[in-house]
Design an enzyme around this catalytic site. Structure first.
Site, PDB file in Angstrom:
ATOM      1  N   ASP A  14     -16.420   4.195   2.526  1.00 39.72           N
ATOM      2  CA  ASP A  14     -15.539   4.869   1.716  1.00 39.72           C
ATOM      3  C   ASP A  14     -14.062   4.248   1.479  1.00 39.72           C
ATOM      4  O   ASP A  14     -13.421   3.946   0.696  1.00 39.72           O
ATOM      5  CB  ASP A  14     -15.742   6.519   1.841  1.00 39.72           C
ATOM      6  CG  ASP A  14     -16.751   6.972   1.429  1.00 39.72           C
ATOM      7  OD1 ASP A  14     -17.495   6.496   0.734  1.00 39.72           O
ATOM      8  OD2 ASP A  14     -17.161   8.143   2.046  1.00 39.72           O
ATOM      9  N   ARG A  94      -7.425  17.120  10.664  1.00 37.25           N
ATOM     10  CA  ARG A  94      -6.894  16.700   9.057  1.00 37.25           C
ATOM     11  C   ARG A  94      -5.311  17.065   8.914  1.00 37.25           C
ATOM     12  O   ARG A  94      -4.773  16.139   8.348  1.00 37.25           O
ATOM     13  CB  ARG A  94      -7.901  17.576   8.052  1.00 37.25           C
ATOM     14  CG  ARG A  94      -9.329  16.846   8.041  1.00 37.25           C
ATOM     15  CD  ARG A  94      -9.414  15.543   8.151  1.00 37.25           C
ATOM     16  NE  ARG A  94     -10.933  15.323   7.938  1.00 37.25           N
ATOM     17  CZ  ARG A  94     -11.204  14.010   8.100  1.00 37.25           C
ATOM     18  NH1 ARG A  94     -10.590  13.186   8.607  1.00 37.25           N
ATOM     19  NH2 ARG A  94     -12.558  13.973   8.187  1.00 37.25           N
ATOM     20  N   ASP A 123     -12.658  18.842   3.541  1.00 34.60           N
ATOM     21  CA  ASP A 123     -11.391  17.887   4.154  1.00 34.60           C
ATOM     22  C   ASP A 123     -10.574  17.632   3.155  1.00 34.60           C
ATOM     23  O   ASP A 123      -9.275  17.603   3.184  1.00 34.60           O
ATOM     24  CB  ASP A 123     -12.314  16.566   4.660  1.00 34.60           C
ATOM     25  CG  ASP A 123     -12.690  16.848   5.923  1.00 34.60           C
ATOM     26  OD1 ASP A 123     -12.415  17.674   6.823  1.00 34.60           O
ATOM     27  OD2 ASP A 123     -13.820  16.033   6.298  1.00 34.60           O
ATOM     28  N   SER A 173     -23.560  11.064   8.254  1.00 30.06           N
ATOM     29  CA  SER A 173     -22.336  11.017   7.964  1.00 30.06           C
ATOM     30  C   SER A 173     -21.147  11.811   9.157  1.00 30.06           C
ATOM     31  O   SER A 173     -21.654  12.843   9.107  1.00 30.06           O
ATOM     32  CB  SER A 173     -21.797  11.601   6.585  1.00 30.06           C
ATOM     33  OG  SER A 173     -20.579  11.931   6.533  1.00 30.06           O
TER      34      SER A 173
HETATM   35  N1  ARG Z   1     -17.937  20.954   8.287  1.00 29.43           N
HETATM   36  C1  ARG Z   1     -16.947  20.410   9.081  1.00 29.43           C
HETATM   37  C2  ARG Z   1     -15.723  20.934   8.457  1.00 29.43           C
HETATM   38  O1  ARG Z   1     -15.526  21.248   7.576  1.00 29.43           O
HETATM   39  C3  ARG Z   1     -17.152  19.025   9.370  1.00 29.43           C
HETATM   40  C4  ARG Z   1     -16.627  18.007   8.289  1.00 29.43           C
HETATM   41  C5  ARG Z   1     -16.941  16.443   8.695  1.00 29.43           C
HETATM   42  N2  ARG Z   1     -16.104  15.642   7.902  1.00 29.43           N
HETATM   43  C6  ARG Z   1     -16.631  14.505   7.451  1.00 29.43           C
HETATM   44  N3  ARG Z   1     -15.644  13.858   6.852  1.00 29.43           N
HETATM   45  N4  ARG Z   1     -17.794  14.151   7.809  1.00 29.43           N
HETATM   46  O2  ARG Z   1     -14.725  20.718   9.357  1.00 29.43           O
END
Ligand code: ARG
Length: 412
Positions: A14, A94, A123, A173
């Site tokens: 990505d 993040r 995110d 992922s």
């Molecule tokens: N569901 C989790 C969260 O919202 C994990 C997110 C994982 N992010 C990713 N880009 N694979 O924090």
């Protein structure tokens, strides 16, 4: 002069495609930024890929200490856990990434920052809200959210532009930092299916874990862990030691249905051996040193804190206010907690603290007890007074309340 965009770069498909896309669409110079948050990855490879894909400049910053100090430690003190299950690893990372994007953008005189989040997850919210809270003048671009390419189209785009992507591309992922690893997609999208062994990198299958139990003693000072088995450790080493130990014993996997901020229910799998061990130990120690009133109020603060962090509101003033409350409770959270690990399970088997409220003289059933049992009678009399009165009043009502009224049938 060309405009500059600072892109949070992971080295994956990505964000690699994003470099080219930002160049084409905005005619911009793309500066890439990769943070070392303790993810187990080769930063040299990431840097090479950034340059070979067209970045004009690449930043790599080791922010592990800052991450633990400013994000993980508050989470430990808050027993940070979303929906009682998820220790918030990605959610904590993040806002730090966003803050560093802003820092680099300001230093470079960039007009925009960019990230690789999709339009379906949490995110994007965490990144956008934090960047715009810190610098309202910066534009935030999320190429993946804007372009709407499927993974196949992305691959084609990458091929056309000569973007090299690891051949061993995982079907999952993932996102990781030292607090945990998130695993999504592929076979995990069927909530009925057990995650296959290939999903895991940090936690050993319990079937393959040692046949005898393992013990760890965590030492806490002021609400945070400072030693393992009596040995003082620096933060990074401490988290790593606990993570590897627990992982070896098969402990640290979470598999749950999570409510995303955007309304989607999703099946989420995590490996977070250190986070789960430390929080469990921390909670246990709090139970020894804090009063019932403190514990009960703090539980609601913890839920609110976790929700703010999960939902991207790291910069919300309420979060800072909750941190202040939590901080005052942590001064006494000092002591030792002994953990026992065996075949994928872990429990606390011992604890001690100089600030313990446990009094053997009061709790013992032996004749050493100094607790005056005769005062219990008067206490019970008053404690139950109102509830007893109400229960008796309800019993003498006609008709008896409590039967379903049947009024709540759905409308046609
Ligand atoms: N569901 C989790 C969260 O919202 C994990 C997110 C994982 N992010 C990713 N880009 N694979 O924090």
């Amino acid at each position: 002069m060309k405009q500059k965009i600072v892109l949070a770069y992971s080295g994956g498909l990505d964000t690699s495609v994003s470099i080219k896309w930002l160049q084409e669409k905005f005619g911009a110079d793309v500066i890439t930024l990769t943070l070392n948050l303790g993810q187990r990855e080769s930063f040299q490879e990431i840097e090479d890929r950034a340059y070979s894909t067209g970045a004009v400049k690449h930043y790599q910053l080791d922010v592990r200490e800052e991450f633990i100090e400013g994000y993980v430690k508050p989470a430990i003190k808050a027993n940070g856990m979303y929906q009682g299950k998820y220790p918030l690893a990605t959610a904590l990372g993040r806002p730090l990434i966003a803050a560093k994007l802003v820092e680099v953008a300001e230093k470079e005189g960039a007009t925009a920052v960019a990230h690789g989040c999709t339009g379906k997850g949490n995110d994007q919210v965490r990144m956008d809200v934090t960047v715009r809270s810190l610098n309202p003048g910066l534009k935030v671009i999320a190429p993946v959210r804007e372009w709407n390419m499927s993974r196949d189209v992305e691959m084609e785009y990458a091929k056309k532009h000569g973007i090299k992507i690891k051949a061993s591309k995982s079907i999952f992922s993932t996102d990781q930092n030292l607090w945990g690893r998130s695993i999504e997609s592929g076979p995990l999208e069927d909530p009925e299916t057990e995650p296959p062994p290939e999903a895991f990198e940090w936690v050993q299958a319990p079937e393959k874990s040692p046949d005898t139990p393992g013990y760890l003693e965590l030492g806490f000072a002021g609400g945070v862990p400072v030693s393992v088995d009596g040995k003082k450790m620096r933060d990074i080493e401490l988290v790593k030691t606990i993570s590897e130990f627990a992982g070896r014993y098969g402990y640290g996997i979470v598999d749950h249905i999570e409510d995303r901020l955007v309304g989607i229910k999703s099946r989420e799998v995590y490996e977070c051996p250190a986070a789960l061990s430390i929080i469990e130990a921390h909670r246990d120690l709090e139970q020894l040193v804090l009063t019932r009133n403190e514990l009960s109020f703090k539980a609601s603060v913890e839920r609110e804190w976790s929700w703010l962090v999960y939902s991207g509101l790291w910069m919300e003033p309420l979060r800072f206010a909750l941190d202040s409350f939590i901080e005052t409770t942590q001064v006494r959270v000092t002591g030792k907690v002994k953990l026992k690990f065996y075949k994928g399970a872990m429990r606390v088997v011992g604890r001690s603290s100089p600030n313990s409220l446990y009094r053997l003289k009061l709790s013992t059933y032996s004749k050493a007890s100094t607790f005056d049992q005769s005062s219990a009678v008067g206490f019970i009399e008053l404690w139950g007074l109102q509830s007893r009165t109400a229960a008796n009043a309800i019993a003498s009502m006609k008709p008896k309340p409590g039967a379903p009224s049947g009024k709540h049938t759905p409308r046609k």
